[in-house]
Design a protein around this motif. Structure first.
Motif, short mmCIF file in Angstrom:
data_model
loop_
_atom_site.label_atom_id
_atom_site.label_comp_id
_atom_site.label_asym_id
_atom_site.label_seq_id
_atom_site.Cartn_x
_atom_site.Cartn_y
_atom_site.Cartn_z
N THR A 175 86.29 85.03 58.51
CA THR A 175 85.95 83.61 58.62
C THR A 175 86.23 83.11 60.02
N LEU A 176 85.23 82.47 60.62
CA LEU A 176 85.41 81.91 61.95
C LEU A 176 85.45 80.39 61.83
N VAL A 177 86.53 79.79 62.32
CA VAL A 177 86.70 78.33 62.25
C VAL A 177 86.64 77.80 63.68
N LEU A 178 85.79 76.79 63.89
CA LEU A 178 85.49 76.36 65.25
C LEU A 178 85.48 74.84 65.35
N SER A 179 85.99 74.34 66.48
CA SER A 179 85.80 72.92 66.80
C SER A 179 85.34 72.82 68.24
N THR A 180 84.30 72.03 68.45
CA THR A 180 83.87 71.74 69.83
C THR A 180 84.22 70.29 70.16
N GLY A 181 85.17 69.75 69.41
CA GLY A 181 85.64 68.40 69.68
C GLY A 181 84.96 67.35 68.83
N ALA A 182 84.17 67.79 67.85
CA ALA A 182 83.50 66.84 66.95
C ALA A 182 83.67 67.33 65.52
N GLN A 293 91.50 67.75 65.01
CA GLN A 293 90.07 67.54 64.71
C GLN A 293 89.81 67.47 63.21
N ALA A 294 90.70 68.10 62.42
CA ALA A 294 90.54 68.08 60.95
C ALA A 294 91.28 66.90 60.33
N GLY A 295 91.90 66.04 61.17
CA GLY A 295 92.58 64.85 60.65
C GLY A 295 94.07 65.02 60.46
N GLY A 296 94.62 66.16 60.88
CA GLY A 296 96.07 66.38 60.77
C GLY A 296 96.76 66.07 62.08
N GLN A 297 98.00 66.55 62.21
CA GLN A 297 98.77 66.31 63.43
C GLN A 297 99.45 67.60 63.90
N ALA A 298 99.79 67.62 65.17
CA ALA A 298 100.53 68.74 65.75
C ALA A 298 101.59 68.17 66.67
#
Ligand code: AFP
Length: 341
Positions: A175-182, A293-298
């Motif tokens: 599984t490839l999980v990707l964010s380009t900032g949107a 990007q998924a609505g969580g925090q770091a």
């Protein structure tokens, strides 16, 4: 946007089609990112196939120093690094490459240079390979703003400057999980087609979760807020149920579960390791980018993780990642400790 993929799997949203759709929203785009991503995807497919064969090779006696042809077997992490290095250079779209496997950054030769800097861990969790646990590749991408001679300063930047981040998990499926900032999207490799297909559109982490994930073997050396938070997970005093503990010890697998089911993942500072264990550039930043990007925090225990600025390529940082409300809770414990001091 082209949302045309259908449930009968006759009109498939491949990762390339998805990124081309994204690209069409930026008329000025020349397709460089799509080309770069295609090379990353190729690396992931190669590593996936090698990881799948590793177990077989062991069973039929190919593993070890030499294979049946008398050739030296490369360790999977070394092989994965070579594959990604070559794929990224040959894309013609990169200029600075930082790999977990290499002490120094690679400055790509002028003839092959492009504007992107890629930081990556080619095979994270490699101590899990021999027992068949999920492992993965993690990557983050920066883009040069202007044309100049690239240096390592181009990657010693806060994580919030990344233009994209992702991971590929080699598990029961690839599984490839990707964010380009949107937002965040997940694609699963269909082995019969050799294509990553959109299977997890617009991933949003639950606001609160029922799972905590941490190496409890380090508990005797934890800082106060971590110890207090984990105690609350096990012995809640507000009438809520205790949380479940899940810890794989392979960051990609632990973060993948956290993104999908919610909860919190911690690799905190401890007395022996004041900076924790995980590397800022290619573990902490890409996962923090995806989590936000998924609505969580770091959070590092001191600040938003994506605000950190690494001093050196392989610097480490404590990290807490996960559901918005769960991270809020541990942030409050760190804030209270700060006030008490
Ligand atoms: P390896 O690559 O040595 O297996 O380390 C994996 C890792 O960097 C990350 O994927 C895990 O979250 C973390 O280390 C696990 O560390 P502990 O074994 O100390 O819990």
């Amino acid at each position: 946007m082209d949302h045309g993929a259908d449930a009968n799997r006759t009109d498939l949203m491949t990762i390339t089609r998805f990124v081309l759709n994204e690209q069409s929203k930026h008329p000025e785009s020349r397709g460089d990112f799509t080309i770069l991503l295609n090379h990353i995807v190729l690396g992931c497919k190669f590593v996936c196939s090698s990881v799948n064969k590793a177990g077989l090779a062991k069973l039929i006696g190919l593993a070890g120093e030499t294979n049946v042809q008398g050739e030296e077997q490369k360790k999977l992490d070394v092989l994965s690094n070579e594959v990604f290095m070559k794929a990224l250079k040959s894309s013609g779209r990169t200029c600075v490459l930082v790999s977990e496997e290499e002490e120094e950054a690679t400055i790509v030769e002028p003839a092959l240079r492009g504007k992107y800097c890629v930081v990556f861990d080619p095979l994270d969790g490699s101590s899990n390979i021999d027992c068949g646990v999920s492992i993965g590749t993690i990557f983050g991408i920066y883009a040069l703003k202007d044309v100049h001679e690239p240096t390592i300063e181009d990657v010693l930047l806060p994580g919030k400057n990344m233009v994209a981040a992702g991971y590929c998990m080699y598990g029961s499926s690839c599984t490839l999980v990707l964010s380009t900032g949107a937002g965040v999207n997940g694609f699963t490799l269909d082995p019969s087609l050799g294509e990553f297909i959109l299977t997890h559109p617009d991933i949003k982490i639950p606001k609160q979760g029922k799972i905590y994930s941490v190496n409890e073997g380090n508990a005797k050396n934890w800082d106060g807020p971590t110890a207090a938070y984990v105690k609350k997970c096990k012995f809640p005093e507000d009438g809520s149920s205790p949380k479940s503990l899940r810890y794989i010890g392979s960051m990609v697998a632990d973060i993948h579960r956290t993104l999908l089911y919610g909860g919190i993942f911690l690799y905190p500072a401890d007395k022996k390791n004041p900076n924790g264990k995980l590397r800022i550039l290619y573990e902490v930043f890409p996962m923090s980018f995806l989590m936000e990007q998924a609505g969580g925090q770091a959070f590092t225990g001191k600040e938003r993780a994506l605000d950190l600025v690494p001093n050196k390529l392989h610097d480490r940082s404590p990290i807490v990642l996960g559901s918005y409300d769960d991270v809020e809770e541990i942030k409050a414990l760190y804030a209270a400790e700060g006030k008490a001091q």
